[in-house]
Scaffold this motif. Structure first.
Motif, short mmCIF file in Angstrom:
data_model
loop_
_atom_site.label_atom_id
_atom_site.label_comp_id
_atom_site.label_asym_id
_atom_site.label_seq_id
_atom_site.Cartn_x
_atom_site.Cartn_y
_atom_site.Cartn_z
N LYS A 408 11.83 0.96 3.67
CA LYS A 408 11.25 -0.33 3.31
C LYS A 408 9.98 -0.14 2.50
O LYS A 408 9.72 -0.88 1.54
N ALA A 409 9.17 0.86 2.85
CA ALA A 409 7.91 1.11 2.13
C ALA A 409 8.19 1.49 0.68
O ALA A 409 7.49 1.03 -0.24
N ASP A 410 9.20 2.31 0.46
CA ASP A 410 9.53 2.70 -0.92
C ASP A 410 10.08 1.50 -1.71
O ASP A 410 9.82 1.37 -2.91
N TYR A 411 10.85 0.67 -1.03
CA TYR A 411 11.42 -0.48 -1.72
C TYR A 411 10.33 -1.48 -2.13
O TYR A 411 10.38 -2.06 -3.21
N VAL A 412 9.32 -1.67 -1.27
CA VAL A 412 8.24 -2.60 -1.58
C VAL A 412 7.41 -2.10 -2.75
O VAL A 412 6.83 -2.90 -3.51
N LYS A 413 7.34 -0.76 -2.94
CA LYS A 413 6.55 -0.22 -4.05
C LYS A 413 7.16 -0.57 -5.41
O LYS A 413 6.46 -0.56 -6.42
N ILE A 414 8.44 -0.88 -5.45
CA ILE A 414 9.08 -1.25 -6.71
C ILE A 414 8.54 -2.60 -7.17
O ILE A 414 8.38 -3.51 -6.36
N HIS A 415 8.28 -2.74 -8.47
CA HIS A 415 7.72 -3.98 -9.00
C HIS A 415 8.67 -5.14 -8.71
O HIS A 415 9.89 -4.99 -8.76
#
Length: 472
Positions: A408-415
């Motif tokens: 989830k943390a990596d997905y939120v980093k996506i613009h």
């Protein structure tokens, strides 16, 4: 306001202009005034030529002379124009001619011009044909001969007649196009969709007018609490609490803070007690009633009453930041910081039963918007085949996206502009998407991938996906 019969598409039968009953003016001239809710215009019908002083007053008020109709017409209603019409005519009568009838008369005039141009074109063509007979056997102009001058004059007249015939033929199409445009415009104004758009515009105007009252009421309440000089100076820094700049006058010593406070309160009271503002609101409500009557009866809302629904209703009619609440099983209340619109209730709060709210909404022409269908749920599951079939929103066709696992943390980093959801091919669920992080090469060339969030709850694979995988 007068309400005319429902307008019909124009065309066919021709109409004659009505003769309004005259009223006495300031001199020997008699003037009658009418108002049409169809186009929101006031018209003055003078019996004779106006004197210079009256003409200047009428012109200064925005009235324009329509020579073909022999009347003065204002582009739109206003308090000043209504007062002038009442002064000159004594009363304002309902306009007897509908918009469709008036458009038909104009179309008749334009058709008559087109017919006149057609007659002229035929005459010029005949004249050119008669003049061309002098050259029909190929007889050349004999240079130096005694007939040269007459032949060249005949040739010039022939060319002029041909040019005039061409121009007249072009004018026929122009005036016919104008006539069709007048009819098309009149029919369009009576279109239900266009009328519904006018209702939305009138509601926006009503909210703007009501906002002036709301601001004045709130300003008066605030100034009643600001009594010390320091608090008054803070209040003067807010432009929404007074209608003109009092801050600089206080800072320069022209007036005291207490005098500025009194002026601000007087300005707020003047807005609240303004006769013109009340007339504008009343006129807008009358126009809304007319347009709704022409559009058809508003059905009585039979659904469930909720505080949110009541907030939407009163806010559309100009209420200031309404708060709805449910008192008991069949009693609901709405409160505002400023008084509610007068056509809804008196005071800052109103308490009605569910049926009373339904009756009030119907009388105001309000029908709650239909709820939008809920979107399919977003599922987070692992596809056995490693791909998920989704619908391409641009090509409207199915495409298989590779599934990529991500926290989830990596997905939120996506613009935010590079992530979203796509509808499955079966239409029963949605999946998260993002540019494929495993793509090797330039980032802009990465295709979309279906994202599986590994540290969130995972759902079971839908039956449609299981069937597709089994078939494969």
């Amino acid at each position: 306001m007068h309400q005319t019969d429902e307008a019909q598409p124009i065309g066919g039968r021709r109409h004659q202009a009505p003769t309004p009953s005259p009223r006495k003016g300031n001199d020997m001239t008699t003037i009658s005034a009418t108002y049409s809710p169809e186009d929101n215009k006031i018209r003055l019908y003078p019996s004779t030529r106006l004197d210079a002083e009256t003409y200047q007053r009428v012109k200064a008020a925005g009235f324009k002379w329509a020579p073909k109709q022999e009347l003065f017409v204002a582009p739109a209603w206003s308090c000043a124009r209504e007062d002038l019409a009442l002064e000159l005519a004594g009363e304002i009568e309902p306009e007897e001619m509908t918009l469709a009838e008036r458009a038909q008369m104009k179309a008749d005039r334009l058709d008559a011009i087109a017919d006149k141009r057609a007659t002229q074109a035929s005459a010029y063509s005949r004249a050119a044909d008669e003049l061309s007979r002098a050259f029909e056997f190929g007889q050349p102009i004999l240079v130096g001969h005694h007939s040269e001058r007459k032949a060249r004059k005949t040739q010039e007249r022939m060319h002029n007649a041909m040019d005039k015939a061409v121009k007249a033929h072009k004018a026929i199409g122009y005036w016919q196009y104008r006539a069709e445009g007048v009819e098309r415009h009149a029919n369009r104004k009576n279109d239900p969709k266009v009328r519904a758009g006018r209702i939305k515009t009138l509601l926006a105007e009503l909210r703007d007018l009501q906002r002036k009252l709301n601001t004045a009421h709130k300003a008066l309440e605030v100034w009643g609490k600001l009594t010390t000089d320091n608090l008054i100076r803070l209040g003067l820094g807010r432009g929404d609490l007074h209608s003109y700049n009092l801050y600089s006058a206080v800072e320069s010593g022209e007036i005291t803070p207490q005098e500025a406070r009194e002026k601000a309160m007087a300005g707020a009271r003047a807005t609240i007690e303004s006769d013109n503002l009340g007339r504008w609101i009343s006129h807008t409500l009358n126009r809304l009633a007319y347009e709704r009557d022409m559009l058809g009866d508003v059905p009585r809302y039979q659904g469930e009453i909720s505080p949110t629904l009541l907030q939407m209703f009163v806010r559309e009619h100009g209420a200031d930041k309404p708060k709805g609440a449910k008192v008991d099983a069949d009693l609901f209340t709405v409160e505002c910081a400023a008084p509610l619109p007068a056509h809804i209730a008196q005071g800052c709060s109103v308490e009605l039963s569910a049926d009373e709210w339904r009756d009030l909404m119907q009388s105001c022409g309000y029908l709650p918007p239909a709820s939008k269908p809920a979107k399919p749920p977003i599922l987070n599951f692992k596809a056995g085949s490693g791909t998920i079939s989704v619908v391409n929103p641009w090509r409207r066709e199915a495409e298989n996206l590779p599934q990529v696992e991500m926290t989830k943390a990596d997905y939120v980093k996506i613009h935010t502009e590079q992530r979203g959801t796509r509808l499955s091919t079966c239409g029963n669920f949605r999946v998260r998407i993002a540019p494929n992080p495993k793509h090797e090469g330039p980032r802009y060339m990465a295709g979309w991938a279906a994202i599986l969030i590994t540290d969130q709850k995972q759902h079971d694979a839908p039956a449609s996906v299981q069937d597709m995988e089994a078939a494969a």
